[in-house]
Scaffold this motif. Sequence first.
Motif, PDB file in Angstrom:
ATOM      1  N   ALA A   1       9.124  -5.100   5.149  1.00 24.66           N
ATOM      2  CA  ALA A   1       9.133  -6.220   4.206  1.00 24.66           C
ATOM      3  C   ALA A   1       7.923  -6.134   3.301  1.00 24.66           C
ATOM      4  O   ALA A   1       6.838  -5.734   3.731  1.00 24.66           O
ATOM      5  CB  ALA A   1       9.102  -7.545   4.972  1.00 24.66           C
ATOM      6  N   ASP A   2       8.117  -6.503   2.054  1.00 29.48           N
ATOM      7  CA  ASP A   2       6.998  -6.701   1.141  1.00 29.48           C
ATOM      8  C   ASP A   2       6.574  -8.161   1.279  1.00 29.48           C
ATOM      9  O   ASP A   2       7.296  -9.061   0.854  1.00 29.48           O
ATOM     10  CB  ASP A   2       7.431  -6.398  -0.294  1.00 29.48           C
ATOM     11  CG  ASP A   2       6.301  -6.644  -1.284  1.00 29.48           C
ATOM     12  OD1 ASP A   2       5.219  -7.108  -0.856  1.00 29.48           O
ATOM     13  OD2 ASP A   2       6.497  -6.377  -2.477  1.00 29.48           O
ATOM     14  N   LEU A   3       5.422  -8.371   1.880  1.00 30.12           N
ATOM     15  CA  LEU A   3       4.993  -9.740   2.175  1.00 30.12           C
ATOM     16  C   LEU A   3       4.569 -10.497   0.918  1.00 30.12           C
ATOM     17  O   LEU A   3       4.339 -11.698   0.973  1.00 30.12           O
ATOM     18  CB  LEU A   3       3.864  -9.717   3.213  1.00 30.12           C
ATOM     19  CG  LEU A   3       4.328  -9.239   4.591  1.00 30.12           C
ATOM     20  CD1 LEU A   3       3.137  -8.842   5.459  1.00 30.12           C
ATOM     21  CD2 LEU A   3       5.164 -10.308   5.294  1.00 30.12           C
TER      22      LEU A   3
ATOM     23  N   GLY B   1       1.398  -6.451   8.284  1.00 28.06           N
ATOM     24  CA  GLY B   1       0.743  -5.289   7.676  1.00 28.06           C
ATOM     25  C   GLY B   1       0.220  -4.417   8.801  1.00 28.06           C
ATOM     26  O   GLY B   1      -0.957  -4.050   8.850  1.00 28.06           O
TER      27      GLY B   1
ATOM     28  N   HIS C   1       4.721   4.186   8.026  1.00 30.70           N
ATOM     29  CA  HIS C   1       3.924   3.491   9.043  1.00 30.70           C
ATOM     30  C   HIS C   1       4.836   2.962  10.146  1.00 30.70           C
ATOM     31  O   HIS C   1       4.528   3.116  11.340  1.00 30.70           O
ATOM     32  CB  HIS C   1       3.133   2.346   8.401  1.00 30.70           C
ATOM     33  CG  HIS C   1       2.104   2.828   7.421  1.00 30.70           C
ATOM     34  ND1 HIS C   1       1.327   1.978   6.680  1.00 30.70           N
ATOM     35  CD2 HIS C   1       1.733   4.081   7.067  1.00 30.70           C
ATOM     36  CE1 HIS C   1       0.522   2.684   5.906  1.00 30.70           C
ATOM     37  NE2 HIS C   1       0.760   3.958   6.114  1.00 30.70           N
TER      38      HIS C   1
ATOM     39  N   ASP D   1       5.626  -4.288   8.002  1.00 31.23           N
ATOM     40  CA  ASP D   1       4.882  -3.518   7.004  1.00 31.23           C
ATOM     41  C   ASP D   1       5.840  -3.143   5.868  1.00 31.23           C
ATOM     42  O   ASP D   1       7.067  -3.143   6.050  1.00 31.23           O
ATOM     43  CB  ASP D   1       4.274  -2.248   7.627  1.00 31.23           C
ATOM     44  CG  ASP D   1       3.033  -1.753   6.886  1.00 31.23           C
ATOM     45  OD1 ASP D   1       1.912  -1.987   7.374  1.00 31.23           O
ATOM     46  OD2 ASP D   1       3.198  -1.139   5.807  1.00 31.23           O
ATOM     47  N   SER D   2       5.271  -2.779   4.713  1.00 26.74           N
ATOM     48  CA  SER D   2       6.121  -2.349   3.595  1.00 26.74           C
ATOM     49  C   SER D   2       6.336  -0.841   3.608  1.00 26.74           C
ATOM     50  O   SER D   2       7.101  -0.326   2.803  1.00 26.74           O
ATOM     51  CB  SER D   2       5.480  -2.769   2.266  1.00 26.74           C
ATOM     52  OG  SER D   2       4.158  -2.278   2.200  1.00 26.74           O
TER      53      SER D   2
ATOM     54  N   SER E   1      -4.592  -7.601  10.445  1.00 25.54           N
ATOM     55  CA  SER E   1      -5.824  -6.817  10.432  1.00 25.54           C
ATOM     56  C   SER E   1      -5.858  -5.888   9.227  1.00 25.54           C
ATOM     57  O   SER E   1      -4.948  -5.058   9.048  1.00 25.54           O
ATOM     58  CB  SER E   1      -5.932  -6.005  11.729  1.00 25.54           C
ATOM     59  OG  SER E   1      -6.995  -5.083  11.613  1.00 25.54           O
TER      60      SER E   1
ATOM     61  N   HIS F   1       0.824  -1.190   0.000  1.00 25.80           N
ATOM     62  CA  HIS F   1       0.000   0.000   0.000  1.00 25.80           C
ATOM     63  C   HIS F   1       0.867   1.252   0.000  1.00 25.80           C
ATOM     64  O   HIS F   1       0.580   2.238  -0.640  1.00 25.80           O
ATOM     65  CB  HIS F   1      -0.880  -0.030   1.261  1.00 25.80           C
ATOM     66  CG  HIS F   1      -2.178   0.648   1.044  1.00 25.80           C
ATOM     67  ND1 HIS F   1      -3.321   0.286   1.705  1.00 25.80           N
ATOM     68  CD2 HIS F   1      -2.511   1.649   0.226  1.00 25.80           C
ATOM     69  CE1 HIS F   1      -4.311   1.062   1.305  1.00 25.80           C
ATOM     70  NE2 HIS F   1      -3.841   1.887   0.418  1.00 25.80           N
TER      71      HIS F   1
ATOM     72  N   GLY G   1       0.445  -1.381   9.699  1.00 29.75           N
ATOM     73  CA  GLY G   1       0.029   0.011   9.592  1.00 29.75           C
ATOM     74  C   GLY G   1       0.744   0.843  10.644  1.00 29.75           C
ATOM     75  O   GLY G   1       1.950   0.662  10.896  1.00 29.75           O
TER      76      GLY G   1
HETATM   77  C1  LIG Z   1      -5.411  -0.960   5.646  1.00 24.47           C
HETATM   78  S1  LIG Z   1      -3.821  -1.002   6.348  1.00 24.47           S
HETATM   79  C2  LIG Z   1      -4.106  -1.885   7.865  1.00 24.47           C
HETATM   80  C3  LIG Z   1      -3.162  -1.472   8.953  1.00 24.47           C
HETATM   81  C4  LIG Z   1      -3.409  -2.060  10.325  1.00 24.47           C
HETATM   82  N1  LIG Z   1      -3.162  -3.477  10.381  1.00 24.47           N
HETATM   83  C5  LIG Z   1      -4.808  -1.757  10.818  1.00 24.47           C
HETATM   84  O1  LIG Z   1      -5.522  -2.671  11.216  1.00 24.47           O
HETATM   85  O2  LIG Z   1      -5.192  -0.580  10.813  1.00 24.47           O
HETATM   86  C6  LIG Z   1      -2.933  -2.173   5.377  1.00 24.47           C
HETATM   87  C7  LIG Z   1      -1.455  -2.208   5.704  1.00 24.47           C
HETATM   88  O3  LIG Z   1      -0.827  -3.266   4.965  1.00 24.47           O
HETATM   89  C8  LIG Z   1       0.396  -2.798   4.457  1.00 24.47           C
HETATM   90  N2  LIG Z   1       0.729  -3.595   3.270  1.00 24.47           N
HETATM   91  C9  LIG Z   1       0.042  -3.629   2.103  1.00 24.47           C
HETATM   92  N3  LIG Z   1       0.627  -4.467   1.249  1.00 24.47           N
HETATM   93  C10 LIG Z   1       1.712  -4.977   1.883  1.00 24.47           C
HETATM   94  C11 LIG Z   1       2.730  -5.903   1.511  1.00 24.47           C
HETATM   95  N4  LIG Z   1       2.751  -6.450   0.309  1.00 24.47           N
HETATM   96  N5  LIG Z   1       3.695  -6.184   2.411  1.00 24.47           N
HETATM   97  C12 LIG Z   1       3.679  -5.614   3.641  1.00 24.47           C
HETATM   98  N6  LIG Z   1       2.737  -4.741   4.045  1.00 24.47           N
HETATM   99  C13 LIG Z   1       1.767  -4.427   3.183  1.00 24.47           C
HETATM  100  C14 LIG Z   1       0.166  -1.322   4.156  1.00 24.47           C
HETATM  101  O4  LIG Z   1       1.359  -0.585   4.110  1.00 24.47           O
HETATM  102  C15 LIG Z   1      -0.745  -0.926   5.328  1.00 24.47           C
HETATM  103  O5  LIG Z   1       0.012  -0.469   6.415  1.00 24.47           O
END
Ligand SMILES: C[S@@+](CC[C@H](N)C(=O)[O-])C[C@H]1O[C@@H](n2cnc3c(N)ncnc32)[C@H](O)[C@@H]1O
Length: 286
Positions: free
Chosen positions: A109-111, A59, A87, A82-83, A127, A12, A61
């Motif tokens: 990390a990019d998951l 992830g 955040h 998180d990526s 979440s 994101h 956030g």
């Molecule tokens: C909608 S937010 C949710 C954040 C938090 N978990 C919450 O409940 O509010 C989604 C999160 O996933 C992270 N994210 C999205 N794609 C990702 C990836 N490929 N690898 C790691 N993090 C990722 C985004 O940077 C963001 O912080």
Amino acid sequence: MTQTTPTHGHGHGHEYGQDGRVAMADILDLDAEVLAEHTASIVSWLPVGDGPRRIVDLGCGTGVGTFALLARFPEAHVTAVDSSDEHLRRVQDKAREAGVAGRVDTVRADLDAAWPDLGRLDLVWASASLHHMADPDRLLRRVRDTLTPGGLLVVVEPDGFPRFLPDHAPEERPGLEGRCHDVADRGAAERLPHRGADFGPMLVAAGFEIAGERIVTATVEHTRSRSVGRYALTGLGRIRDAVADTLAAEDLAALDRLLDPDGPHGLLRRDDLALRTTRTVWAARA
Ligand SMILES: C[S@@+](CC[C@H](N)C(=O)[O-])C[C@H]1O[C@@H](n2cnc3c(N)ncnc32)[C@H](O)[C@@H]1O
């Protein structure tokens, strides 16, 4: 400790410019603040026996889950993954401010790419992040392989972006917010095909047993939290950017009147503002 693995542009955090990243982080902070009670109630419901020690927030956030888990499990250490640098920076700042920096580390990390080395885990919390993954099924199998026997994976997924206005609002264009979401959702469907998915069957297919599932509905009136108004303004402002080219001109004009903080029809002048959202929670054992 901050560990970094290469990222490949799916996260994101990569989708927006610097302003967009900050706006996204602000929205996550507002969401955490307004829904703090609801998040705490989800964490207190988790079917865990002895407190888990090694927890990962996937992830993460800006850390809403990380800090709720630290509060519930005083012996635990949480790794926030998180990526997005922005955040993770906020998670680190909050950990220092709360005096729990020694119990939190962050991993960028990019998951969707390589699974970072996170060791063996007692609890994994994901979440509103699973639907961002290009291949959630593969991620679930990776999580399954890193959980200790009896370890728990918790998936929380919202039914969409929260709503703030009643259906009859605004008076000159009733149902405007719903139409904005319809347009935005159509745009997002291609980018986030797993949004709104039923993750229950996917968890079972990945080798998990569902230990609990619940649907949490939250309504927070603006009179209970001043942040509801700010969340509505920031959130609908972001949706405006996504729908401006597609929305009917009359709707766009009405949306702009709502978003004008000084105008007579501004959102912040309404007394019927309330955040409404529904989240599904799955607790699953490997
Ligand atoms: C909608 S937010 C949710 C954040 C938090 N978990 C919450 O409940 O509010 C989604 C999160 O996933 C992270 N994210 C999205 N794609 C990702 C990836 N490929 N690898 C790691 N993090 C990722 C985004 O940077 C963001 O912080």
